[in-house]
Enzyme design. Structure first.
Site, short mmCIF file in Angstrom:
data_model
loop_
_atom_site.label_atom_id
_atom_site.label_comp_id
_atom_site.label_asym_id
_atom_site.label_seq_id
_atom_site.Cartn_x
_atom_site.Cartn_y
_atom_site.Cartn_z
N GLU A 220 26.94 -17.18 17.41
CA GLU A 220 27.93 -17.96 16.70
C GLU A 220 27.53 -19.42 16.02
OE1 GLU A 220 32.44 -16.93 17.71
OE2 GLU A 220 31.55 -18.61 18.81
N LYS B 174 39.34 -13.05 11.33
CA LYS B 174 40.76 -13.26 12.02
C LYS B 174 41.84 -13.22 11.03
CE LYS B 174 39.33 -16.10 16.07
NZ LYS B 174 39.45 -17.44 16.67
N HIS C 164 13.99 1.61 30.48
CA HIS C 164 13.98 2.87 30.32
C HIS C 164 14.57 3.57 28.97
CE1 HIS C 164 12.31 3.48 34.39
NE2 HIS C 164 13.16 2.47 34.51
O1 PA5 Z 1 33.11 -20.56 20.60
C1 PA5 Z 1 34.21 -20.38 20.09
O2 PA5 Z 1 34.65 -21.51 19.68
C2 PA5 Z 1 34.66 -19.13 20.16
O3 PA5 Z 1 34.22 -18.03 20.35
C3 PA5 Z 1 36.30 -19.14 20.59
O4 PA5 Z 1 35.89 -19.44 21.81
C4 PA5 Z 1 36.72 -17.78 20.44
O5 PA5 Z 1 37.05 -17.28 19.19
C5 PA5 Z 1 38.39 -17.98 21.22
O6 PA5 Z 1 39.16 -18.83 20.63
P1 PA5 Z 1 40.47 -19.23 20.93
O7 PA5 Z 1 40.04 -20.01 22.37
O8 PA5 Z 1 40.87 -20.47 20.12
O9 PA5 Z 1 41.34 -18.23 21.33
#
Ligand code: PA5
Length: 402
Positions: A259, A392, A280
């Site tokens: 990410e 999203k 394996h």
């Molecule tokens: O690292 C990040 O910002 C994302 O992975 C969020 O943690 C994830 O999308 C969840 O978001 P939220 O806590 O707003 O639901």
């Protein structure tokens, strides 16, 4: 202080890259500061008291959150597997089977829940929170719900409003810190404390680790190895952990690097494996397939050990009689490093002292600093995740129009 992490770089070092990484570390020090953020004593006491209350009133604690909102705590809890209270995870899928299972648990057991969401627009935790609290409302009074629902969210969001309106305990999710970088905040401290793990030791280990120049040098070396390997066409990094208790750590690591770095048509694709099991299956590809990867080993030095039993039944495993399991695991590690080196795979070896809360603190610190430097080395801004937001929004639009 104990040396919680030791490293060895088996690939060719390029001093120029290291110097560049060091410059970035100095230039970006302001952006790394969040990781050092002190949690004041009062906040720690609140978390400790709350966790004790949850532990005493619940058979099961349900963590509702996804991605950065549950990754670090799950890595610690599953890694140390010391929780005497059952912990379940929800809000991280859209599986009808899983939500049915969770609702059954709510009906049959005494539960407390922690909904964790930074912006409370993410569908998975949002809808699970609704389902679970409505199920809880069928068996608990309003006062009991107030004691059993903990909300971790950002100030001035709808989630905070829900907490205030319903008198749920509210813990602040720091606006300045993204989910995947939040390992040392309320987001993960409460779940870790509920699992019976000492959060003071955890925070102390982070401080000690990050305040050591030697540790920062190890991080710079790792970031340099990634960059140099990428320049040689290694577009995939495999994190090869050699113990299944690191599986959820692997998952956290994949998210952190995926990410943070997968942007602007750039980034090293992060993959992970757990040895010896994956030897394996994917061992074949590593040994003989398309050589597009570098490999980062993650190993554990010390174990509470167990020796192989002797046996009167002849099974051709006599050569292992009374050998320590840790030595057998080590033999597997050394053999795979050797075989993969013979294939000219760039290898970086990271070893933690033992599977402990201190080691997890050191690992989170190590990789969070590393991903920031490593991203800037490649010209990528590690913060933000517009790609995820796109999917999203598209899903949201779909569901609203149908
Ligand atoms: O690292 C990040 O910002 C994302 O992975 C969020 O943690 C994830 O999308 C969840 O978001 P939220 O806590 O707003 O639901």
């Amino acid at each position: 202080m104990k040396n919680l992490i030791s490293v060895k770089n088996y690939s060719n070092k390029n001093l120029e890259t290291y110097k560049k990484a060091l410059e970035i570390y100095k230039e970006k020090s302001e952006e790394i500061k969040f990781l050092y953020k002190k949690i004041d004593d009062h906040n720690i006491e609140v978390l400790e008291k709350l966790s004790q209350k949850i532990r005493s009133q619940s058979d099961v604690f349900i963590i509702i959150g996804v991605g950065g909102s549950n990754g670090a705590s799950r890595a610690v809890i599953e890694g140390l597997s010391s929780s005497d209270i059952k912990i379940e995870y929800a809000g991280n899928s859209l599986s009808p089977k899983h939500i049915r299972k969770i609702l059954d648990i709510v009906r049959e057991k005494d539960v407390s829940i922690n909904i964790i969401a930074k912006n409370f627009k993410t569908l998975e935790p949002g809808i699970h929170f609704r389902m679970i609290r409505e199920e809880m409302a069928k068996k608990y009074t309003k006062k009991e719900l107030e004691d059993r629902i903990i909300v971790t969210g950002t100030k001035d969001t709808l989630l905070e409003k829900i907490a205030i309106d319903n008198n749920y305990k509210f813990l602040e999710f720091d606006k300045e810190i993204g989910g995947r970088f939040s390992a040392f905040t309320n987001v993960h401290l409460l779940p870790i404390a509920v699992a019976g793990i000492d959060i003071r030791r955890y925070l102390k280990a982070r401080d000690e680790f990050l305040n050591s120049k030697e540790n920062i040098e190890k991080i710079l070396e790792y970031a340099s190895y990634r960059y140099d390997s990428f320049q040689k066409g290694k577009v995939v990094e495999i994190l090869s952990s050699t113990d299944p208790y690191l599986s959820y750590f692997n998952k956290w690591w994949v998210q952190l690097f995926g990410e943070s770095q997968g942007k602007d048509n750039l980034g090293i694709y992060p993959d992970s494996m757990v040895f010896s099991e994956d030897l394996h299956s994917m061992g074949q590809f590593i040994q003989s397939g398309n050589p597009i990867f570098m490999e980062t080993f993650l190993r554990i030095k010390e174990y509470e050990d167990v020796k192989v039993y002797n046996s009167n039944i002849h099974d051709e495993f006599e050569y292992l009689d009374e050998k320590a399991f840790s030595n057998i695991n080590k033999a597997m590690e050394e053999a795979s490093i050797k075989a993969h080196l013979e294939r000219n795979i760039p290898i970086f070896d990271i070893q933690i002292d033992s599977l402990s809360i201190e080691s997890f603190a050191a690992l989170f610190s190590f990789f969070i600093v590393a991903v920031i430097i490593s991203s800037y080395l490649m010209g990528v801004n590690p913060f933000g995740q517009e790609g995820v937001e796109k999917y999203k929004n598209a899903m949201n639009k779909n569901l609203r129009s149908n």
